[in-house]
Design an enzyme around this catalytic site. Structure first.
Site, PDB file in Angstrom:
ATOM      1  N   TYR A  46      26.690  93.304  25.062  1.00 37.45           N
ATOM      2  CA  TYR A  46      26.375  94.553  25.766  1.00 37.45           C
ATOM      3  C   TYR A  46      25.721  94.246  27.103  1.00 37.45           C
ATOM      4  O   TYR A  46      25.333  93.109  27.377  1.00 37.45           O
ATOM      5  CB  TYR A  46      25.500  95.469  24.902  1.00 37.45           C
ATOM      6  CG  TYR A  46      24.074  95.007  24.730  1.00 37.45           C
ATOM      7  CD1 TYR A  46      23.754  93.907  23.936  1.00 37.45           C
ATOM      8  CD2 TYR A  46      23.034  95.666  25.373  1.00 37.45           C
ATOM      9  CE1 TYR A  46      22.442  93.491  23.785  1.00 37.45           C
ATOM     10  CE2 TYR A  46      21.712  95.262  25.222  1.00 37.45           C
ATOM     11  CZ  TYR A  46      21.429  94.172  24.422  1.00 37.45           C
ATOM     12  OH  TYR A  46      20.135  93.753  24.279  1.00 37.45           O
ATOM     13  N   ARG A  65      26.576  88.197  34.469  1.00 33.01           N
ATOM     14  CA  ARG A  65      25.967  87.842  33.185  1.00 33.01           C
ATOM     15  C   ARG A  65      26.911  88.182  32.034  1.00 33.01           C
ATOM     16  O   ARG A  65      27.033  87.421  31.073  1.00 33.01           O
ATOM     17  CB  ARG A  65      24.627  88.572  33.022  1.00 33.01           C
ATOM     18  CG  ARG A  65      23.898  88.158  31.764  1.00 33.01           C
ATOM     19  CD  ARG A  65      22.479  88.649  31.753  1.00 33.01           C
ATOM     20  NE  ARG A  65      22.393  90.094  31.623  1.00 33.01           N
ATOM     21  CZ  ARG A  65      21.263  90.791  31.767  1.00 33.01           C
ATOM     22  NH1 ARG A  65      20.137  90.165  32.066  1.00 33.01           N
ATOM     23  NH2 ARG A  65      21.254  92.094  31.622  1.00 33.01           N
ATOM     24  N   ARG A 114      38.795  91.813   7.988  1.00 28.94           N
ATOM     25  CA  ARG A 114      37.498  91.146   7.964  1.00 28.94           C
ATOM     26  C   ARG A 114      37.645  89.670   7.583  1.00 28.94           C
ATOM     27  O   ARG A 114      37.696  89.303   6.406  1.00 28.94           O
ATOM     28  CB  ARG A 114      36.554  91.855   6.982  1.00 28.94           C
ATOM     29  CG  ARG A 114      35.124  91.365   7.096  1.00 28.94           C
ATOM     30  CD  ARG A 114      34.221  91.961   6.028  1.00 28.94           C
ATOM     31  NE  ARG A 114      32.850  91.482   6.180  1.00 28.94           N
ATOM     32  CZ  ARG A 114      32.435  90.269   5.816  1.00 28.94           C
ATOM     33  NH1 ARG A 114      33.267  89.430   5.248  1.00 28.94           N
ATOM     34  NH2 ARG A 114      31.172  89.906   6.008  1.00 28.94           N
ATOM     35  N   LYS A 161      23.951  87.995  25.913  1.00 26.36           N
ATOM     36  CA  LYS A 161      23.448  89.351  25.629  1.00 26.36           C
ATOM     37  C   LYS A 161      24.256  89.904  24.458  1.00 26.36           C
ATOM     38  O   LYS A 161      25.227  90.634  24.615  1.00 26.36           O
ATOM     39  CB  LYS A 161      23.516  90.240  26.888  1.00 26.36           C
ATOM     40  CG  LYS A 161      22.495  91.379  26.853  1.00 26.36           C
ATOM     41  CD  LYS A 161      22.242  91.966  28.210  1.00 26.36           C
ATOM     42  CE  LYS A 161      21.539  93.308  28.170  1.00 26.36           C
ATOM     43  NZ  LYS A 161      20.188  93.328  27.631  1.00 26.36           N
ATOM     44  N   GLU A 193      10.076  85.288  25.730  1.00 30.75           N
ATOM     45  CA  GLU A 193      10.312  86.574  26.406  1.00 30.75           C
ATOM     46  C   GLU A 193       9.925  87.698  25.462  1.00 30.75           C
ATOM     47  O   GLU A 193       9.508  87.458  24.328  1.00 30.75           O
ATOM     48  CB  GLU A 193      11.781  86.704  26.813  1.00 30.75           C
ATOM     49  CG  GLU A 193      12.742  86.644  25.645  1.00 30.75           C
ATOM     50  CD  GLU A 193      14.217  86.736  26.046  1.00 30.75           C
ATOM     51  OE1 GLU A 193      14.540  87.241  27.138  1.00 30.75           O
ATOM     52  OE2 GLU A 193      15.045  86.306  25.216  1.00 30.75           O
ATOM     53  N   LEU A 217      16.987  85.473  27.826  1.00 31.44           N
ATOM     54  CA  LEU A 217      18.053  86.126  28.572  1.00 31.44           C
ATOM     55  C   LEU A 217      17.698  86.006  30.063  1.00 31.44           C
ATOM     56  O   LEU A 217      16.545  86.242  30.448  1.00 31.44           O
ATOM     57  CB  LEU A 217      18.138  87.602  28.186  1.00 31.44           C
ATOM     58  CG  LEU A 217      19.300  88.328  28.857  1.00 31.44           C
ATOM     59  CD1 LEU A 217      20.617  87.947  28.188  1.00 31.44           C
ATOM     60  CD2 LEU A 217      19.111  89.837  28.800  1.00 31.44           C
TER      61      LEU A 217
HETATM   62  C1  LIG Z   1      15.815  89.882  25.281  1.00 30.47           C
HETATM   63  C2  LIG Z   1      15.786  90.422  26.681  1.00 30.47           C
HETATM   64  N1  LIG Z   1      15.154  89.731  27.644  1.00 30.47           N
HETATM   65  C3  LIG Z   1      15.078  90.190  28.908  1.00 30.47           C
HETATM   66  C4  LIG Z   1      15.643  91.410  29.264  1.00 30.47           C
HETATM   67  C5  LIG Z   1      15.526  91.909  30.675  1.00 30.47           C
HETATM   68  O1  LIG Z   1      16.735  91.758  31.359  1.00 30.47           O
HETATM   69  P1  LIG Z   1      17.134  92.699  32.571  1.00 30.47           P
HETATM   70  O2  LIG Z   1      16.091  92.541  33.628  1.00 30.47           O
HETATM   71  O3  LIG Z   1      18.456  92.190  33.020  1.00 30.47           O
HETATM   72  O4  LIG Z   1      17.185  94.089  32.039  1.00 30.47           O
HETATM   73  C6  LIG Z   1      16.339  92.140  28.301  1.00 30.47           C
HETATM   74  C7  LIG Z   1      16.978  93.406  28.673  1.00 30.47           C
HETATM   75  O5  LIG Z   1      17.422  94.170  27.861  1.00 30.47           O
HETATM   76  C8  LIG Z   1      16.408  91.651  26.976  1.00 30.47           C
HETATM   77  O6  LIG Z   1      17.068  92.325  26.013  1.00 30.47           O
END
Ligand SMILES: Cc1ncc(COP(=O)(O)O)c(C=O)c1O
Length: 299
Positions: A46, A65, A114, A161, A193, A217
């Site tokens: 996503y 990304r 599946r 993501k 994070e 991420l």
């Molecule tokens: C795990 C994670 N880290 C960092 C971020 C922040 O990323 P962005 O600045 O691209 O929204 C997100 C955004 O949803 C996230 O899910």
């Protein structure tokens, strides 16, 4: 995040093996098949992209990304270049041109029996996009939020993501249950994070954040904030922040598409620094707002 619209009046975009031409339709008309690999295996990806007054911010970076995520999991989606146009059209069709909004874009490997191995030949990826009005986070931005630390029990490909967000959901729920707003993951003694945010610390005038690798991420806002630090000549180091350093940080803040830059003023029930948003955090917030207003004025 809410459109204020019911599913029978919110227009979304949907494309799947059952509906290969794809199109705009009311949300309550979307039919996700039980055998969709997104439903069965969370086999999908996503993106969340923000629009300010009808203009999307950083779409090219979000697409880059998404390309990375697609390549890493082996989903072929040559139509990726259509996404900005579809999202823009959803802004228009839902009357979101003059407000803050977010596009949620989901892609799964598609619909097939599946079985773990990829379908051969590949099937049409399922694509779903909705755009929602974004509620203001001005209070959090101004006053800061409380966060907790939690063990990072996620897998080792957090650079993708990926739809599989159960560890994030459980961590955020734990934060909420404790009266906090966000949970910050710690892996092997290192702050990685947040559940939906990147984490920055400030110590003695130096801005610190985890390097962009498989454990986080690569946030679009994170990259933007690092650029702003460079433009403002604030020293910035992409190096792990140790859990042991947290208590001694002068400032702590989170970055994300939806929250932009959010100060953390309480961590694990203890004040961060002086217990209010710090000066560097506020300087970066102002610079970020300036960047956004130059964007909406068409610079
Ligand atoms: C795990 C994670 N880290 C960092 C971020 C922040 O990323 P962005 O600045 O691209 O929204 C997100 C955004 O949803 C996230 O899910």
């Amino acid at each position: 995040m809410s459109n204020g619209k019911k599913a029978d009046s919110q227009t979304v975009y949907f494309r799947s093996a059952d509906f290969p031409s794809g199109g705009f339709l009311f949300k309550n008309r979307v039919r996700i098949a039980p055998n969709d690999r997104g439903f069965m295996f969370a086999d999908g990806l996503y993106e969340v992209v923000r629009s300010y007054g009808g203009r999307f911010f950083g779409f090219a970076e979000h697409l880059a990304r998404l390309r990375h995520s697609l390549a890493e999991v082996g989903i072929d989606f040559p139509e990726i270049g259509e996404l900005p146009g579809i999202a823009q059209e959803l802004v228009r069709r839902n009357g979101l041109e003059t407000t803050a909004a977010v596009a949620y874009i989901q892609l799964t490997r598609g619909l097939c029996e599946r079985r773990y191995p990829f379908p051969t030949p590949p099937v049409v990826p399922t694509l779903y996009i909705e755009v929602n009005r974004l509620l203001s986070a001005a209070v959090e931005a101004e006053q800061g939020i409380a966060a907790i630390t939690v063990p990072d029990i996620r897998w080792s490909r957090c650079d993708i993501k990926w739809l599989g967000l159960l560890p994030n959901v459980l961590a955020r729920q734990r934060a909420v249950a404790q009266g906090a707003n966000e949970a910050i993951f710690v892996r092997d003694g290192v702050v990685t994070e947040g559940t939906h945010t990147n984490v920055f610390g400030v110590k003695a005038g130096v801005v610190l954040t985890h390097p962009s690798d498989h454990h986080i991420l690569a946030g679009i806002t994170r990259a933007q904030v690092i650029q702003l630090c460079r433009a403002l000549r604030l020293p910035v180091e992409e190096r792990p922040i140790l859990q042991a350093e947290l208590a001694g940080l002068d400032e702590l803040f989170l970055t994300s598409t939806t929250g932009e830059i959010t100060p953390v003023v309480v961590l694990d029930s203890k004040p961060v620094g002086r217990g209010r948003p710090g000066p560097l955090t506020q300087q970066l917030q102002r610079a970020f707002r300036d960047l956004i207003s130059s964007l909406s004025q068409g610079d």
